[in-house]
Design a protein around this motif. Sequence first.
Motif, PDB file in Angstrom:
ATOM      1  N   GLY A  98       0.859  -1.460   0.100  1.00 21.59           N
ATOM      2  CA  GLY A  98       0.197  -0.046  -0.168  1.00 21.59           C
ATOM      3  C   GLY A  98       0.974   1.338  -0.014  1.00 21.59           C
ATOM      4  N   LYS A 155       0.526   5.777   0.271  1.00 22.74           N
ATOM      5  CA  LYS A 155      -0.296   7.249   0.328  1.00 22.74           C
ATOM      6  C   LYS A 155       0.726   8.244   0.080  1.00 22.74           C
ATOM      7  N   ILE A 195      -3.584   4.164  -3.210  1.00 22.63           N
ATOM      8  CA  ILE A 195      -4.085   3.125  -2.674  1.00 22.63           C
ATOM      9  C   ILE A 195      -3.302   1.839  -2.524  1.00 22.63           C
ATOM     10  N   ARG A 196      -2.651   1.376  -3.576  1.00 19.40           N
ATOM     11  CA  ARG A 196      -1.648   0.192  -3.838  1.00 19.40           C
ATOM     12  C   ARG A 196      -0.530   0.414  -4.667  1.00 19.40           C
ATOM     13  N   ARG A 212      -3.917   5.058  -7.812  1.00 20.13           N
ATOM     14  CA  ARG A 212      -4.728   5.707  -6.959  1.00 20.13           C
ATOM     15  C   ARG A 212      -6.257   5.280  -7.112  1.00 20.13           C
ATOM     16  N   GLN A 213      -7.230   5.552  -6.300  1.00 18.86           N
ATOM     17  CA  GLN A 213      -8.342   5.207  -6.170  1.00 18.86           C
ATOM     18  C   GLN A 213      -9.096   5.943  -7.511  1.00 18.86           C
TER      19      GLN A 213
END
Length: 181
Positions: free
Chosen positions: A72, A74, A93-94, A134-135
């Motif tokens: 993960g 951020k 996110i990851r 990213r989301q």
Amino acid sequence: MHALSKKMALSALCVGICVATSPPLAIAADPAPKIAFAFNSADISGFPTGAVSLTGGGAFNLTAGFVNSAGGFKCTADVLQGPLNGCLAGEGIRWDTSDLLNSTPFKCTGAASEALKTAVTETNTVVLLADFYRQGDGVDESFTARMIVSDSDLAPDIAGLQNVWIQGVGCGSAIVHFNTR
């Protein structure tokens, strides 16, 4: 019953002779053992803008060209340069691995005065090309950048422990564990 006992005894004798006269079986050792690693870093920074938290792990073998790792991430402050340019605070996110690299040149601060260093993949250091997501971007990577994870200091010329790096973001301190299996 007597005939059955003779057959069983003859079978046992044949098995015993076969085992006694056969060469010993060798258990094949993996010619290329994998190295597992895990890490957690709350603050990777050093370039003019941006900071990232990064965690993850996996396994690799440079000889076999094998890598499987992910984790993960951020952006904790806006990144405005390098491969993660445009990753804003709170995004991320990851990450997963795109490739295992033999080595990479790097700087922790990006300053012209900082000496260029080189990290090499070995038993206690892994150099990766990673995809960051990213989301909202789904399965399409948002960014691709080089990263380094090591259980030793990557930049002894900089104060503190610097054992994790992301291209264009900088270095940071991480809890790191490597294990050869």
